[in-house]
Design a protein around this motif. Structure first.
Motif, PDB file in Angstrom:
ATOM      1  N   ALA A   2      33.169  26.432  41.569  1.00  0.00           N
ATOM      2  CA  ALA A   2      34.541  26.937  41.647  1.00  0.00           C
ATOM      3  C   ALA A   2      35.487  26.029  40.880  1.00  0.00           C
ATOM      4  O   ALA A   2      36.404  26.496  40.183  1.00  0.00           O
ATOM      5  CB  ALA A   2      34.972  27.071  43.106  1.00  0.00           C
ATOM      6  N   ASN A   3      35.286  24.706  40.998  1.00  0.00           N
ATOM      7  CA  ASN A   3      36.143  23.763  40.285  1.00  0.00           C
ATOM      8  C   ASN A   3      36.019  23.937  38.769  1.00  0.00           C
ATOM      9  O   ASN A   3      37.011  23.930  38.043  1.00  0.00           O
ATOM     10  CB  ASN A   3      35.772  22.324  40.676  1.00  0.00           C
ATOM     11  CG  ASN A   3      36.264  21.971  42.059  1.00  0.00           C
ATOM     12  OD1 ASN A   3      37.462  21.873  42.280  1.00  0.00           O
ATOM     13  ND2 ASN A   3      35.350  21.795  42.995  1.00  0.00           N
ATOM     14  N   THR A   4      34.783  24.088  38.300  1.00  0.00           N
ATOM     15  CA  THR A   4      34.551  24.273  36.864  1.00  0.00           C
ATOM     16  C   THR A   4      35.257  25.526  36.360  1.00  0.00           C
ATOM     17  O   THR A   4      35.890  25.524  35.285  1.00  0.00           O
ATOM     18  CB  THR A   4      33.043  24.382  36.574  1.00  0.00           C
ATOM     19  OG1 THR A   4      32.393  23.205  37.028  1.00  0.00           O
ATOM     20  CG2 THR A   4      32.792  24.559  35.087  1.00  0.00           C
ATOM     21  N   MET A   5      35.176  26.623  37.133  1.00  0.00           N
ATOM     22  CA  MET A   5      35.818  27.877  36.728  1.00  0.00           C
ATOM     23  C   MET A   5      37.330  27.746  36.699  1.00  0.00           C
ATOM     24  O   MET A   5      37.995  28.287  35.800  1.00  0.00           O
ATOM     25  CB  MET A   5      35.390  28.993  37.685  1.00  0.00           C
ATOM     26  CG  MET A   5      33.913  29.356  37.606  1.00  0.00           C
ATOM     27  SD  MET A   5      33.419  30.614  38.803  1.00  0.00           S
ATOM     28  CE  MET A   5      34.301  32.030  38.174  1.00  0.00           C
ATOM     29  N   VAL A   6      37.908  27.036  37.654  1.00  0.00           N
ATOM     30  CA  VAL A   6      39.356  26.844  37.664  1.00  0.00           C
ATOM     31  C   VAL A   6      39.797  26.036  36.457  1.00  0.00           C
ATOM     32  O   VAL A   6      40.770  26.382  35.772  1.00  0.00           O
ATOM     33  CB  VAL A   6      39.803  26.142  38.970  1.00  0.00           C
ATOM     34  CG1 VAL A   6      41.268  25.705  38.858  1.00  0.00           C
ATOM     35  CG2 VAL A   6      39.634  27.065  40.148  1.00  0.00           C
ATOM     36  N   TYR A   7      39.068  24.944  36.174  1.00  0.00           N
ATOM     37  CA  TYR A   7      39.447  24.102  35.028  1.00  0.00           C
ATOM     38  C   TYR A   7      39.297  24.853  33.708  1.00  0.00           C
ATOM     39  O   TYR A   7      40.129  24.719  32.804  1.00  0.00           O
ATOM     40  CB  TYR A   7      38.613  22.822  35.022  1.00  0.00           C
ATOM     41  CG  TYR A   7      39.009  21.838  36.089  1.00  0.00           C
ATOM     42  CD1 TYR A   7      40.320  21.408  36.221  1.00  0.00           C
ATOM     43  CD2 TYR A   7      38.061  21.343  36.998  1.00  0.00           C
ATOM     44  CE1 TYR A   7      40.693  20.513  37.206  1.00  0.00           C
ATOM     45  CE2 TYR A   7      38.427  20.433  37.994  1.00  0.00           C
ATOM     46  CZ  TYR A   7      39.742  20.034  38.098  1.00  0.00           C
ATOM     47  OH  TYR A   7      40.117  19.147  39.070  1.00  0.00           O
TER      48      TYR A   7
END
Length: 424
Positions: A2-7
């Motif tokens: 999820a963090n990778t997708m947000v960034y």
């Protein structure tokens, strides 16, 4: 994950923001240089060309009289001018009103169309008008437009002084901007689009998109291209790509101004913008698959911009919205720190700054009321674009899979009121 997708989403969003920031700077610089260019061109005593103005009109009885009244007040020499109204299978008083002006002014004439050739949409009507026209230069105005007296003069002035320009694009303003909140939002959107996307792209890349109205194009180019693509819902964008491919550029010249009516209800706005979005997606699909066959690869700048806007930027915004909202209900273990939050806030401030800068380039537009509307716009009007693109992509995919015929949506017009305000 999820963090990778947000960034990654923030990365895509910021690419668009930075690009728009560069475009807005170009629009501002062009606004400073335009007056000198206008004066320089007027010093050149180049003969006036013959001009044919095409006005496609389907059930335009509410607005056609004001449009033709504006045409009768043009400063362009009447003996070099013909105004052709294509009464495209109307079932209201459009034809009768247009004929009454044709009887008063010898340079105005009316063509009446019926099925099977008539009533198929704007592109078809324009092709019919082109076949009946004689001018060296073709100008196009929508039936709800009131060009300023010098508008056609400035459009042809641009073509005569810039032989590399295949078309000259003017500026359009919202005549009913003060009618309600929706028209005020559209007015701000319109000004930003022209000074950011049109003027900015011209300043940096020598590229501009032909709009649906207030532009002039060389007749020889239209004849070489075979006229307008009758399958295109955004016939203006599609035509722009083909003009570029011939080796010409399209120039933005804001001295040529027209005033047009914008939708006053949400439903009319939605249907109009849905047609535009579907039309742009059609253009992307049409030219993306044939890109390597195009003669002028510079088209890739605009093609890439459209693709990025409707797919990558759109995906970034949707993804970030979805994850951040989902995290309110399910702990996704997001580690978005102060830097990410700062990027979101700064992105919002950049949006506001770009809108306000565009407003500052027009007289009486940078007002406290419009500042509040811009702030409201980010959280409401701009977000509707996401739903619009989802709907447009679905309908276009469905059309292509089922091989459905393109259906043209005619934008509803509204009775003019006392609040119409020309503040150029």
């Amino acid at each position: 994950m999820a963090n990778t997708m947000v960034y990654f989403s923030l990365f895509l969003i910021w690419l668009m923001l930075l690009y728009h920031m560069v475009l807005m700077q170009g629009g501002y610089l062009l606004s400073l240089a335009n007056r000198k260019l206008e004066n320089d061109w007027q010093q050149n005593k180049i003969p006036y060309p013959t001009v044919s103005i095409l006005i496609p009109a389907h059930n335009e009885a509410v607005v056609i009289a004001k449009t033709l009244e504006a045409m009768s007040n043009l400063t362009y020499p009447n003996y070099l001018l013909e105004v052709i109204v294509i009464n495209d299978n109307s079932n209201d008083q459009t034809g009768e009103i247009a004929e009454s002006y044709a009887r008063k002014f010898s340079f105005i004439k009316v063509i009446h169309t019926k099925p099977p050739n008539g009533g198929k949409g704007k592109s078809g009507a324009l092709n019919i008008g082109l076949a009946h026209s004689t001018g060296e230069v073709i100008c196009v105005y929508d039936a709800d437009n009131a060009p300023e007296p010098d508008a056609v003069y400035y459009l042809t002035l641009g073509l005569q002084n810039d032989q590399k320009a295949g078309a000259i694009v003017g500026k359009f303003r919202v005549i009913n901007a003060n009618r309600n909140l929706l028209t005020r939002l559209i007015n701000i959107e319109t000004l930003t689009f022209q000074w950011l996307a049109q003027a900015g792209r011209w300043f940096w890349f020598k590229m501009t998109t032909i709009p649906g109205t207030n532009f002039a194009i060389r007749r020889s180019i239209l004849e070489e291209l075979g006229g307008w693509d009758e399958k295109a819902l955004s016939e203006d964008t599609e035509l722009s790509f083909r003009v570029y491919n011939l080796g010409y550029y399209i120039r933005f010249f804001p001295s040529a101004v027209t005033w047009e009516q914008e939708p006053e209800t949400f439903r009319v706005w939605w249907n109009q913008r849905l047609r535009w979005a579907r039309g742009n997606i059609y253009v992307i699909s049409k030219f993306l698959v044939t890109f390597f066959k195009l003669k002028n690869k510079k088209v890739g700048i605009d093609l890439g911009y459209f693709f990025f806007t409707y797919f990558l930027f759109f995906a970034g915004v949707i993804t970030s919205h979805f994850i951040l909202i989902l995290n309110l209900f399910i702990d996704l273990d997001l580690t978005i720190g102060p830097v990410s939050i700062a990027l979101i806030v700064i992105g919002f401030l950049l949006f506001v700054t770009e809108e306000l800068l565009a407003l500052s380039l027009e007289k009486n537009q940078l007002t406290l009321k419009n500042v509040w509307i811009v702030l409201f716009m980010y959280f409401s009007y701009s977000q509707l674009w996401l739903l619009l693109v989802v709907n447009a992509v679905f309908l276009e995919v469905k059309r292509m899979v089922l091989r459905q015929e393109v259906k043209w949506y005619k934008t509803k017009r509204f009775e003019s009121g006392e609040d119409e305000d020309k503040t150029a």
